[in-house]
Design an enzyme around this catalytic site. Sequence first.
Site, PDB file in Angstrom:
ATOM      1  N   TYR A   1       0.850  -1.194   0.000  1.00 21.07           N
ATOM      2  CA  TYR A   1       0.000   0.000   0.000  1.00 21.07           C
ATOM      3  C   TYR A   1       0.891   1.252   0.000  1.00 21.07           C
ATOM      4  CZ  TYR A   1      -3.570   3.383   1.311  1.00 21.07           C
ATOM      5  OH  TYR A   1      -4.403   4.474   1.317  1.00 21.07           O
TER       6      TYR A   1
ATOM      7  N   GLU B   1     -29.580  -2.114  16.234  1.00 13.11           N
ATOM      8  CA  GLU B   1     -28.139  -1.876  16.046  1.00 13.11           C
ATOM      9  C   GLU B   1     -27.630  -1.108  17.252  1.00 13.11           C
ATOM     10  OE1 GLU B   1     -28.506   0.303  12.433  1.00 13.11           O
ATOM     11  OE2 GLU B   1     -29.381   2.020  13.430  1.00 13.11           O
TER      12      GLU B   1
ATOM     13  N   LYS C   1     -26.332   1.742  19.758  1.00 12.34           N
ATOM     14  CA  LYS C   1     -26.409   3.199  19.843  1.00 12.34           C
ATOM     15  C   LYS C   1     -24.989   3.658  20.116  1.00 12.34           C
ATOM     16  CE  LYS C   1     -28.844   7.182  21.500  1.00 12.34           C
ATOM     17  NZ  LYS C   1     -27.706   8.040  21.587  1.00 12.34           N
TER      18      LYS C   1
ATOM     19  N   CYS D   1      -7.087  20.016  57.421  1.00 15.22           N
ATOM     20  CA  CYS D   1      -6.788  19.688  56.025  1.00 15.22           C
ATOM     21  C   CYS D   1      -5.591  18.731  55.963  1.00 15.22           C
ATOM     22  CB  CYS D   1      -6.495  20.974  55.277  1.00 15.22           C
ATOM     23  SG  CYS D   1      -5.829  20.708  53.639  1.00 15.22           S
TER      24      CYS D   1
ATOM     25  N   CYS E   1      -2.516  20.911  54.370  1.00 17.03           N
ATOM     26  CA  CYS E   1      -1.836  22.043  55.010  1.00 17.03           C
ATOM     27  C   CYS E   1      -2.095  22.142  56.511  1.00 17.03           C
ATOM     28  CB  CYS E   1      -2.229  23.356  54.343  1.00 17.03           C
ATOM     29  SG  CYS E   1      -3.914  23.851  54.710  1.00 17.03           S
TER      30      CYS E   1
ATOM     31  N   CYS F   1     -11.272  23.322  53.219  1.00 16.05           N
ATOM     32  CA  CYS F   1     -10.070  23.732  53.920  1.00 16.05           C
ATOM     33  C   CYS F   1     -10.051  25.262  53.907  1.00 16.05           C
ATOM     34  CB  CYS F   1      -8.842  23.197  53.189  1.00 16.05           C
ATOM     35  SG  CYS F   1      -7.341  24.074  53.628  1.00 16.05           S
TER      36      CYS F   1
ATOM     37  N   CYS G   1      -2.548  26.690  51.434  1.00 13.09           N
ATOM     38  CA  CYS G   1      -2.640  25.239  51.286  1.00 13.09           C
ATOM     39  C   CYS G   1      -2.056  24.848  49.939  1.00 13.09           C
ATOM     40  CB  CYS G   1      -4.107  24.819  51.370  1.00 13.09           C
ATOM     41  SG  CYS G   1      -4.355  23.067  51.108  1.00 13.09           S
TER      42      CYS G   1
HETATM   43  S1  IVH Z   1     -30.891   6.960  14.180  1.00 15.89           S
HETATM   44  C1  IVH Z   1     -34.394   9.924  13.388  1.00 15.89           C
HETATM   45  N1  IVH Z   1     -29.157   5.157  14.897  1.00 15.89           N
HETATM   46  O1  IVH Z   1     -28.476   9.092  18.665  1.00 15.89           O
HETATM   47  C2  IVH Z   1     -33.420   9.096  14.138  1.00 15.89           C
HETATM   48  N2  IVH Z   1     -28.993   7.295  15.887  1.00 15.89           N
HETATM   49  O2  IVH Z   1     -30.859  10.602  19.811  1.00 15.89           O
HETATM   50  C3  IVH Z   1     -32.031   9.337  13.727  1.00 15.89           C
HETATM   51  N3  IVH Z   1     -27.143   7.529  17.457  1.00 15.89           N
HETATM   52  O3  IVH Z   1     -28.008  12.200  17.212  1.00 15.89           O
HETATM   53  C4  IVH Z   1     -31.010   8.683  14.555  1.00 15.89           C
HETATM   54  N4  IVH Z   1     -26.357   5.500  17.238  1.00 15.89           N
HETATM   55  O4  IVH Z   1     -26.054  10.660  17.168  1.00 15.89           O
HETATM   56  C5  IVH Z   1     -29.569   6.420  15.064  1.00 15.89           C
HETATM   57  N5  IVH Z   1     -27.675   3.472  15.418  1.00 15.89           N
HETATM   58  C6  IVH Z   1     -28.071   4.720  15.572  1.00 15.89           C
HETATM   59  C7  IVH Z   1     -27.438   5.603  16.433  1.00 15.89           C
HETATM   60  C8  IVH Z   1     -27.930   6.895  16.578  1.00 15.89           C
HETATM   61  C9  IVH Z   1     -26.197   6.667  17.837  1.00 15.89           C
HETATM   62  C10 IVH Z   1     -27.268   8.894  17.981  1.00 15.89           C
HETATM   63  C11 IVH Z   1     -27.227   9.950  16.935  1.00 15.89           C
HETATM   64  C12 IVH Z   1     -28.381  10.867  17.188  1.00 15.89           C
HETATM   65  C13 IVH Z   1     -28.854  10.426  18.517  1.00 15.89           C
HETATM   66  C14 IVH Z   1     -30.375  10.531  18.531  1.00 15.89           C
END
Ligand code: IVH
Length: 796
Positions: A35, A122, A124, A447, A450, A465, A471
């Site tokens: 690469y 998925e 968060k 303290c 000090c 303190c 101190c």
């Molecule tokens: S969907 C209309 N999917 O959560 C809904 N948000 O409270 C759009 N976030 O500002 C959001 N993981 O930064 C979605 N898998 C995920 C997420 C996600 C994190 C955050 C995102 C958003 C906040 C919403």
Amino acid sequence: MSTPQQRIRTLVQTLNRYAREYYTLDAPSVPDAEYDRLYRELEALEAEYPQFRLPESPTQRVGGAVLDGFETVVHAVPMLSLNNAFSPRNDETGAFDHAEFLAFDERVCKELGVSQVEYAAEPKFDGLAVSLLYQNGILVQAATRGDGTTGENVTENIKTVRNIPLKLHGEKQPALLEVRGEVLMLKADFAALNQRQLEAGQKPFANPRNAAAGSLRQLDSKITAQRKLHFFAYGIAQLSGAERLPESHMEELALLHELGFSLPEGYFGAYTGAAAVLREYERLAEHRPRLPYEIDGMVVKVNSLAEQQQLGFVSRAPRWAIAHKFPAEEALTTVEAIDVQVGRTGAITPVARLAPVFVGGVTVTNATLHNQDEVARKDVRVGDTVVVRRAGDVIPEVVRVLLERRPMVEKQPALGGDLFLLRRNSQSSFSGSLEPLHEPFRLPETCPVCGSAVEREAGEAVARCTGGMLCQAQRAQGLIHFASRKAMDIAGLGDKQIEALVAADVLHSFADIYQLDIAKLQTIKDSKSAATKWAQNILDSIAQSRTPPFARFLFALGIRHVGESTAKQLAAAFGNLDTVRRAPEPILACLPDIGSIVAHAIAHYFRQPAQQKMLDDLLQHVTPQAAAPSPQTRAHAAPEQWLQRLPGIKLSEKRAAELWQLAGSLHALQTDQALPQEWQDWRRQPAHATLLQDIIAFTEALPENSAGDVSGSLHPENSSIAGKTFVLTGTLPTLKRDQAAALIEAAGGKVSGSVSKKTDFVVAGEAAGSKLEKAQALGVTVLSEEELLGMLGGAD
Ligand code: IVH
């Protein structure tokens, strides 16, 4: 043989393919050296034939020009937020309580008229939402979420994120694609970054999220490029000109993956019915500590886009999705000791030293116990087994004690009170009573740093303190605060240097800073030759700090409760240090936004003989900028106001007004024998009489507020600016925003962050965005920097 242009194209394609295999598919097909070899060839060709450089070239990822500020971007499709569902764990069984999620599912089923819904789930991600715009396959714009309607243009920085395609993968490119997703920092990259920060003597980031946010908001994209950010896509906001349109969230994700975006491998999928979703939630919660990135829950979305549309939105959040948050991470460990820490303001915080335990992805060895009341409430003792919790970026805390595991001893009266340590479950023939091995924890009376007395004000949870700058704990932190950017702004004199100088016994007081010289500074550097330039730079910034704006100076002193905005208030009202020092407490309490606690802290500070001396010493070296008190101060400090704020007599607003009316003059307040008895009793006390005298002398010396006639006074207010509200937007040609704000505030104006009908002026610079549009829509006067400077300089 191919032409240079063809070769460039081939190299870009090949390198991008390798990068996708490496960063997105996690399946590299060539060694790194291959690469690198091709990359260098491309670099050389581009240098020779810049006209053939392609926008998607990997050489675009190293960062480029330094920006003055970020432009605003209006999101074509707003970036909304999600409603949350929490699943607290049962204290005893540890089982999740999923009632909130089940209520969400029930609403969705009811609305769709079905008994079961297919969801996509998925992670968060705990990062920052961004929006990426591709036209004909090329990344043309990237923006932060901002307030959801407008964000900041961070295209240059986003280009440095290796797993974001600069050009979409594949043959067929949609004409327009807007991808939504999260920028974050992988845990490993975060740990390495913090290691580098520490080695460079800089502050580590609190958590990967902050590190990602700080990195994405760099004006110099070269810095962002070094920070290793990562992107996960989680949705499509706009798509046109595609071969086929996705019909579900999972199809959206599949398309995004085909186009070159990373997905959270192994942690996204479709699940039918709430029970299946909850099983996945529990699996994800269990895997959470092992994931290479931070997450704070699972996002559950109705999978079918048609059903999503049917459900719609309510107040900026979709009804078809929910953020199913994880409860804070908890773990069991034992308390090895309870220490106390002394903070900059002298606050004494008990801290539990713990047997190391892994919670939420980090090893925790300390947890805050907040204050004496909290320790007493939870009854945390040495030797206890405790539950510790770490939630997001907050400091770990001790949640509760497992009393059944507390080490106990049996008191044996027959043996004259001798104590025998016992295991709880051991068979014992002793018949005396069981007692905890360790006493309840009590804060020390002096303290630990000090030896000064520790005091706790009535009604306050925190003990402090009383040593102040005497101190060492407070000294270092007080000096760090003093030198910091928003205070005296002494560049180069940071935490590390100050701590070293305090430890080396070179720095004891603020004034000592101004007596530093190269030799003293060199005591904290090992190599003398390299140190001279470094020391000279510090001395130069110390010299530059000798005539600070008064508000900064006040803030720098580190008076309790006096933050930046209170310091500004005080500076605007009183203009100079002498007046603030003399201001009686009831007068301080009359200023808008300064309550009795803050007024007390200020007056107390200036009354202390040790502080007086320290200030006088400092004033030998520093001359804060001075002005006359503002004429408004006299109005704020009117007798009917301060009468309500006297110690030892509680006069309501009404009674204070009546008393003042009866008296009719300040002299009468002091002498009139016809005033109510309660008042006469009060003023008879010598301390009260003196205070009354001080207040009167002080207020009489304040400049009069005779409308329109301020010409003879020195005060800085400017009638075209005083009392007016300004909003600053865009990049001004010469002033930084905080400089412009300081000038406006010094002239008596207010600076606000958002435009409304109450805004008097918007000062707009280069690339002003939505605020300017709003100002125009509301008919607010828009000024250029030059016009603002004209107003500031103009006599009134
Ligand atoms: S969907 C209309 N999917 O959560 C809904 N948000 O409270 C759009 N976030 O500002 C959001 N993981 O930064 C979605 N898998 C995920 C997420 C996600 C994190 C955050 C995102 C958003 C906040 C919403």
